[in-house]
Design a protein around this motif. Structure first.
Motif, PDB file in Angstrom:
ATOM      1  N   ILE A  43       2.345 -10.513   3.396  1.00 35.54           N
ATOM      2  CA  ILE A  43       2.853  -9.142   3.424  1.00 35.54           C
ATOM      3  C   ILE A  43       4.329  -9.233   3.065  1.00 35.54           C
ATOM      4  N   SER A  44       4.688  -8.688   1.910  1.00 36.41           N
ATOM      5  CA  SER A  44       6.038  -8.857   1.384  1.00 36.41           C
ATOM      6  C   SER A  44       7.044  -7.995   2.132  1.00 36.41           C
ATOM      7  N   ASN A  45       8.112  -8.629   2.638  1.00 35.18           N
ATOM      8  CA  ASN A  45       9.204  -7.870   3.252  1.00 35.18           C
ATOM      9  C   ASN A  45       9.846  -6.931   2.244  1.00 35.18           C
ATOM     10  N   SER A  46       9.947  -7.378   0.992  1.00 36.76           N
ATOM     11  CA  SER A  46      10.571  -6.535  -0.035  1.00 36.76           C
ATOM     12  C   SER A  46       9.789  -5.239  -0.228  1.00 36.76           C
ATOM     13  N   ILE A  47       8.467  -5.352  -0.309  1.00 33.59           N
ATOM     14  CA  ILE A  47       7.652  -4.154  -0.484  1.00 33.59           C
ATOM     15  C   ILE A  47       7.785  -3.232   0.723  1.00 33.59           C
ATOM     16  N   LEU A  48       7.793  -3.796   1.916  1.00 29.53           N
ATOM     17  CA  LEU A  48       7.997  -2.973   3.113  1.00 29.53           C
ATOM     18  C   LEU A  48       9.340  -2.255   3.065  1.00 29.53           C
ATOM     19  N   GLU A  49      10.362  -2.951   2.606  1.00 31.97           N
ATOM     20  CA  GLU A  49      11.692  -2.340   2.516  1.00 31.97           C
ATOM     21  C   GLU A  49      11.705  -1.182   1.520  1.00 31.97           C
ATOM     22  N   TYR A  50      11.102  -1.383   0.348  1.00 31.45           N
ATOM     23  CA  TYR A  50      11.025  -0.295  -0.633  1.00 31.45           C
ATOM     24  C   TYR A  50      10.313   0.912  -0.029  1.00 31.45           C
ATOM     25  N   MET A  51       9.151   0.664   0.534  1.00 26.42           N
ATOM     26  CA  MET A  51       8.322   1.757   1.033  1.00 26.42           C
ATOM     27  C   MET A  51       8.967   2.474   2.209  1.00 26.42           C
ATOM     28  N   ALA A  52       9.593   1.720   3.104  1.00 28.72           N
ATOM     29  CA  ALA A  52      10.259   2.344   4.245  1.00 28.72           C
ATOM     30  C   ALA A  52      11.378   3.272   3.797  1.00 28.72           C
ATOM     31  N   ALA A  53      11.982   2.953   2.651  1.00 27.27           N
ATOM     32  CA  ALA A  53      13.041   3.798   2.100  1.00 27.27           C
ATOM     33  C   ALA A  53      12.474   4.958   1.287  1.00 27.27           C
ATOM     34  N   GLY A  54      11.138   5.095   1.253  1.00 27.29           N
ATOM     35  CA  GLY A  54      10.512   6.177   0.514  1.00 27.29           C
ATOM     36  C   GLY A  54      10.465   5.949  -0.982  1.00 27.29           C
ATOM     37  N   LYS A  55      10.364   4.679  -1.384  1.00 27.28           N
ATOM     38  CA  LYS A  55      10.318   4.339  -2.809  1.00 27.28           C
ATOM     39  C   LYS A  55       8.953   3.745  -3.152  1.00 27.28           C
ATOM     40  N   PRO A  56       8.261   4.284  -4.144  1.00 27.07           N
ATOM     41  CA  PRO A  56       7.024   3.650  -4.596  1.00 27.07           C
ATOM     42  C   PRO A  56       7.324   2.297  -5.236  1.00 27.07           C
ATOM     43  N   VAL A  57       6.292   1.468  -5.344  1.00 25.66           N
ATOM     44  CA  VAL A  57       6.490   0.102  -5.823  1.00 25.66           C
ATOM     45  C   VAL A  57       5.522  -0.201  -6.952  1.00 25.66           C
ATOM     46  N   ILE A  58       5.980  -0.994  -7.898  1.00 25.20           N
ATOM     47  CA  ILE A  58       5.119  -1.580  -8.921  1.00 25.20           C
ATOM     48  C   ILE A  58       5.126  -3.083  -8.668  1.00 25.20           C
ATOM     49  N   ALA A  59       3.960  -3.654  -8.417  1.00 20.02           N
ATOM     50  CA  ALA A  59       3.908  -5.058  -8.005  1.00 20.02           C
ATOM     51  C   ALA A  59       2.725  -5.766  -8.638  1.00 20.02           C
ATOM     52  N   THR A  60       2.817  -7.082  -8.668  1.00 24.46           N
ATOM     53  CA  THR A  60       1.731  -7.922  -9.154  1.00 24.46           C
ATOM     54  C   THR A  60       0.506  -7.761  -8.255  1.00 24.46           C
ATOM     55  N   LYS A  61      -0.645  -7.674  -8.869  1.00 27.39           N
ATOM     56  CA  LYS A  61      -1.889  -7.608  -8.086  1.00 27.39           C
ATOM     57  C   LYS A  61      -2.111  -8.966  -7.438  1.00 27.39           C
ATOM     58  N   ALA A  62      -2.052  -8.996  -6.116  1.00 28.45           N
ATOM     59  CA  ALA A  62      -2.233 -10.223  -5.352  1.00 28.45           C
ATOM     60  C   ALA A  62      -2.837  -9.864  -4.010  1.00 28.45           C
ATOM     61  N   MET A  63      -3.502 -10.816  -3.367  1.00 25.79           N
ATOM     62  CA  MET A  63      -4.250 -10.503  -2.150  1.00 25.79           C
ATOM     63  C   MET A  63      -3.380  -9.925  -1.038  1.00 25.79           C
ATOM     64  N   GLY A  64      -2.205 -10.478  -0.820  1.00 24.17           N
ATOM     65  CA  GLY A  64      -1.337  -9.940   0.212  1.00 24.17           C
ATOM     66  C   GLY A  64      -0.900  -8.518  -0.099  1.00 24.17           C
ATOM     67  N   ASN A  65      -0.572  -8.261  -1.368  1.00 29.38           N
ATOM     68  CA  ASN A  65      -0.165  -6.923  -1.776  1.00 29.38           C
ATOM     69  C   ASN A  65      -1.294  -5.914  -1.622  1.00 29.38           C
ATOM     70  N   ASP A  66      -2.534  -6.386  -1.733  1.00 25.48           N
ATOM     71  CA  ASP A  66      -3.686  -5.492  -1.583  1.00 25.48           C
ATOM     72  C   ASP A  66      -3.758  -4.885  -0.187  1.00 25.48           C
ATOM     73  N   GLU A  67      -3.152  -5.527   0.802  1.00 23.55           N
ATOM     74  CA  GLU A  67      -3.210  -5.029   2.174  1.00 23.55           C
ATOM     75  C   GLU A  67      -2.134  -3.998   2.479  1.00 23.55           C
ATOM     76  N   ILE A  68      -1.249  -3.718   1.532  1.00 28.11           N
ATOM     77  CA  ILE A  68      -0.206  -2.723   1.760  1.00 28.11           C
ATOM     78  C   ILE A  68      -0.150  -1.670   0.660  1.00 28.11           C
ATOM     79  N   ILE A  69      -0.441  -2.047  -0.600  1.00 28.09           N
ATOM     80  CA  ILE A  69      -0.351  -1.101  -1.714  1.00 28.09           C
ATOM     81  C   ILE A  69      -1.718  -0.482  -1.981  1.00 28.09           C
ATOM     82  N   GLU A  70      -1.775   0.837  -1.910  1.00 27.33           N
ATOM     83  CA  GLU A  70      -2.966   1.587  -2.307  1.00 27.33           C
ATOM     84  C   GLU A  70      -2.701   2.116  -3.709  1.00 27.33           C
TER      85      GLU A  70
END
Length: 370
Positions: free
Chosen positions: A279-306
């Motif tokens: 679970i990426s801290n960076s992605i959590l930081e983006y999302m907590a700030a109300g910013k959508p994310v573009i990220a590599t498709k990876a198993m960990g990212n699948d558990e946070i990015i819809e």
């Protein structure tokens, strides 16, 4: 468990900048704040790069490895742990588990093995595979921040626990004026995109630079800012990217990066081919700030990015696809805002800081009571 201050010892290689280290410190801080734990962090290399550790009521003890495979660490660990009599010992990495868990087993102290920090299956006979084979049998609990990580490491079901990262929104208020001025001075175009991560082989900074160059050629209205630190070679490589790309700047390490995300429109996280994410801290930081994310498709990212709801996942860091998604968001302010709201909602509902601390406390209590 009797009503007293629980003594937890965490063992890790060092406290250099990284997602695992940040998560460990956030857990220690929350356990002290909400449950009055006594927390000691033992590091095997004298490296502390988190300034805010001085604000956490935690003891840091250095038991330094004198050589790569230093058997004297076992004796020095035993001496320290015997004197302090911890209730639980938690190892935060393969090497720290290799040293700490045999000592804990000898002392009869319950153990948590937190060496799983990604979702990539260890190669047979690799160092990571050997650490897994040697330390899983000595572990009472094997913990990861993803379900996928436990599965790919084939952790025994009876020992497996996953606790997703928790995000503390109070981090947004810790703005440092000097850092703010240094970053905002580089933001000259209409739109701003950021990627936060270690300058290491695990992150695909070349793809980030290529996307910046592609966007500059096609539309010329987006600043790309890279935030993170690495060794001299990695830093020099990123500086070379910067020299070739006028809309790209690398800012190095930023202490209060969460407070600066309000100046950006969206976040990027490109994972290098052959690597994976927890679970990426960076992605959590983006999302907590109300910013959508573009990220590599990876198993960990699948558990946070819809996908298509709070962000987008792309295959193989495809630059053309990333450009289309980026333009789709930047050119539609309503979509950008709606996905940003969903991103923040995701963190609030699924990655709450207090929830993480409560779940960790439950795991420790379960061990002691059993």
């Amino acid at each position: 468990m009797e009503n007293r201050k629980l003594k937890l010892v965490m063992v890790t290689e060092n406290l250099g900048i990284g997602g695992k280290e940040r998560r460990m410190l956030e857990i220690a801080r929350g356990l002290i704040q909400f449950y009055n734990y006594q927390v000691t962090i033992i590091i095997l290399r004298d490296c502390i790069q988190y300034d805010y550790i001085k604000d956490i009521n935690v003891e840091v003890k250095v038991i330094k490895r004198k050589v790569k495979k230093d058997i004297t660490v076992y004796g020095r660990l035993y001496k320290y742990l015997k004197a302090h009599q911890p209730d639980v010992i938690q190892a935060w990495g393969g090497m720290s588990a290799f040293y700490a868990l045999p000592v804990a087993r000898f002392m009869g102290v319950p153990t948590v093995n937190s060496m799983i920090t990604n979702t990539k299956k260890p190669k047979v006979f690799s160092v990571l595979w050997l650490e897994k084979i040697l330390t899983f049998p000595l572990s009472d609990i094997i913990m990861s921040n993803t379900k996928a990580g436990l599965a790919t490491y084939s952790a025994p079901l009876g020992k497996s626990r996953f606790v997703h990262n928790g995000y503390d929104f109070a981090r947004h208020h810790r703005e440092i004026e000097e850092e703010k001025n240094r970053v905002t001075a580089q933001l000259k175009r209409k739109y701003k995109v950021v990627m936060i991560g270690a300058l290491s082989a695990r992150k695909d900074w070349a793809a980030f630079a290529n996307l910046a160059a592609y966007v500059e050629k096609e539309r010329g209205d987006v600043d790309f800012i890279g935030i993170g630190s690495g060794n001299e070679q990695q830093t020099a490589t990123c500086k070379d990217y910067e020299l070739m790309t006028p809309n790209l700047k690398f800012m190095g390490h930023i202490n209060a990066v969460e407070s600066l995300l309000k100046y950006f429109d969206l976040g990027i996280l490109f994972t290098a081919n052959g690597h994976s994410e927890g679970i990426s801290n960076s992605i959590l930081e983006y999302m907590a700030a109300g910013k959508p994310v573009i990220a590599t498709k990876a198993m960990g990212n699948d558990e946070i990015i819809e996908d298509g709801v709070n962000g987008f996942k792309i295959e193989d860091n495809n630059i053309t696809e990333a450009y289309k998604l980026l333009s789709r968001l930047l050119d539609n302010s309503e979509l950008l805002a709606a996905m940003g709201d969903e991103a923040q909602k995701t963190v609030n509902e699924k990655f709450a800081y207090k929830r993480m601390i409560d779940e960790m406390h439950h795991i420790y209590s379960e061990l002691i009571d059993s």
